[in-house]
Design an enzyme around this catalytic site. Sequence first.
Site, PDB file in Angstrom:
ATOM      1  N   SER A 322      52.598  14.505 -34.537  1.00  0.00           N
ATOM      2  CA  SER A 322      51.784  13.666 -35.419  1.00  0.00           C
ATOM      3  C   SER A 322      50.477  13.277 -34.745  1.00  0.00           C
ATOM      4  O   SER A 322      49.406  13.296 -35.363  1.00  0.00           O
ATOM      5  CB  SER A 322      52.565  12.400 -35.808  1.00  0.00           C
ATOM      6  N   TRP A 325      48.279  16.288 -34.716  1.00  0.00           N
ATOM      7  CA  TRP A 325      47.761  16.554 -36.057  1.00  0.00           C
ATOM      8  C   TRP A 325      46.461  15.785 -36.293  1.00  0.00           C
ATOM      9  O   TRP A 325      45.546  16.286 -36.946  1.00  0.00           O
ATOM     10  CB  TRP A 325      48.802  16.149 -37.104  1.00  0.00           C
ATOM     11  N   HIS A 326      46.386  14.573 -35.743  1.00  0.00           N
ATOM     12  CA  HIS A 326      45.207  13.740 -35.975  1.00  0.00           C
ATOM     13  C   HIS A 326      43.964  14.251 -35.263  1.00  0.00           C
ATOM     14  O   HIS A 326      42.845  13.927 -35.669  1.00  0.00           O
ATOM     15  CB  HIS A 326      45.482  12.290 -35.539  1.00  0.00           C
ATOM     16  N   GLY A 327      44.119  15.014 -34.219  1.00  0.00           N
ATOM     17  CA  GLY A 327      42.931  15.527 -33.559  1.00  0.00           C
ATOM     18  C   GLY A 327      43.236  16.220 -32.245  1.00  0.00           C
ATOM     19  O   GLY A 327      44.282  16.006 -31.623  1.00  0.00           O
ATOM     20  N   PHE A 476      39.831  14.681 -39.574  1.00  0.00           N
ATOM     21  CA  PHE A 476      41.159  15.213 -39.311  1.00  0.00           C
ATOM     22  C   PHE A 476      41.528  16.316 -40.308  1.00  0.00           C
ATOM     23  O   PHE A 476      42.515  16.973 -40.137  1.00  0.00           O
ATOM     24  CB  PHE A 476      42.215  14.108 -39.368  1.00  0.00           C
TER      25      PHE A 476
END
Length: 476
Positions: A322, A325-327, A476
């Site tokens: 997770s 996924w954000h960056g 994102f």
Amino acid sequence: MLFNTIDFAIFMPIVFLLYWFVFKKKIKTQNLFLLAVSYFFYACWDWHFLGLIFLSSVVDYLVGHSLAKTEQRIKRKMLLLLSLIVNLGILGFFKYYHFFIESFQEVFTLFGRNLESSTLNILLPVGISFYTFQTLSYTIDVYRKKIEPTHDVVSFFAFVSFFPQLVAGPIERASNLLPQFERKRFFDYAKSVDGLRLIILGLFKKMVIADNCALAVNEIFTYYPDYSGSTLFFGAFFFAFQIYGDFSGYSDIAIGSARLLGFDLMQNFNSPYLSRNLGEFWRRWHISLSTWFRDYVYIPLGGNKGSKGKWIRNIFIVFLVSGLWHGANWTFIIWGFIHALFFLPLILSNKNSKFKDIAENSKRLPSIKTVFQISFTFLIVTLAWVFFRSENVTQAFLYFEGMFSVSFFSFPTVSRGLVLFLIIYMIFEWLQRDKKHLLEIDFIRSKPLRIAIYYMIVFAIFYFAGDTQPFIYFQF
């Protein structure tokens, strides 16, 4: 095209009028119109990346169509693998190429060797993380035989590119949104009014809360060595509300815009800062993403079945993924690790699913115990946000070093008016915690009074709006 601009204020009414008064006779015509305006909406950022959405749509439509024609286990797995490779391959290249190249170079540097490698000037397509996960949910659910594949190519392409939630969610499931494209839609006055209320609320969260907080956050995080520990703490406090107002504001506008067109999108935020532990927080924050990871990563890994060791492993994998996924930055990975670490005691004590009801449902005021639980959870989340906001890990640790210095006990140099405003806002969230959204004020029986409140909020948007800031989750 940003939701908080004149461009969208012109675009949305035109789409609404054409959709309901010109293209309303046939579903396919409406869907074709939605597909066209969605591609136009995305092209306003950069038309070059339309090819990526088109490619993902083509691949997953054909994969779903092919899955319906075979029961052979190996062939079905190969088809699913094709979808995963194409979609995650595109996402990985555009989002993580530089991250892995730079990390690879840093590893060699630690051993005293400088490794030179070529890099590319790669731009991150807006919303790629969102529409990739959305289209993957279709392929995976068809593979699992949870849904039937669609044979309506226009509906499917419109589902993947639906403009209200294309850029920053909610990440819709095919099982919820795709059938809405395949059945006739009728204008619903009550649904449209509620959609307008959500748009107003979303603009208020973004332009009044998030953009005003952003002014303080940008100043404090940029010049953090010059500020006291107490001011740095409030910098993190303001960022907590900036990212909440920014992202939940976008979701409100997206859901509201979809309702104007007769669609129901899933709720993406549900007063997350009123959560009593991290388990409840993740059931209330970015709900579409957290449930996506639950259904497509956590449960396939084994979920909470088996030993607690495997359960803990699965939790850490989900939170680390997770974060990634954000960056493409170690700050996001550490942010995910912090949440996993504080989630661990809840797992070991079997309290991760403890709070599923509304806090103090029958009471106006919270108990002291509830206040403590909410405050402690908010503190953990706020401190973790420091990594999320920092440019790199070094800055984050230096920020914490400054925050927890002796100057933490000094008087902060921040806007007391902004702090008071945020506290008042959270009081309203507490009072409205059993409602679907903050402006669901039908309990006020006087219609003129309700309308007056809506106009007051619109006035506040124009009068108190901060300097226009880009939506945080666009990156994102």
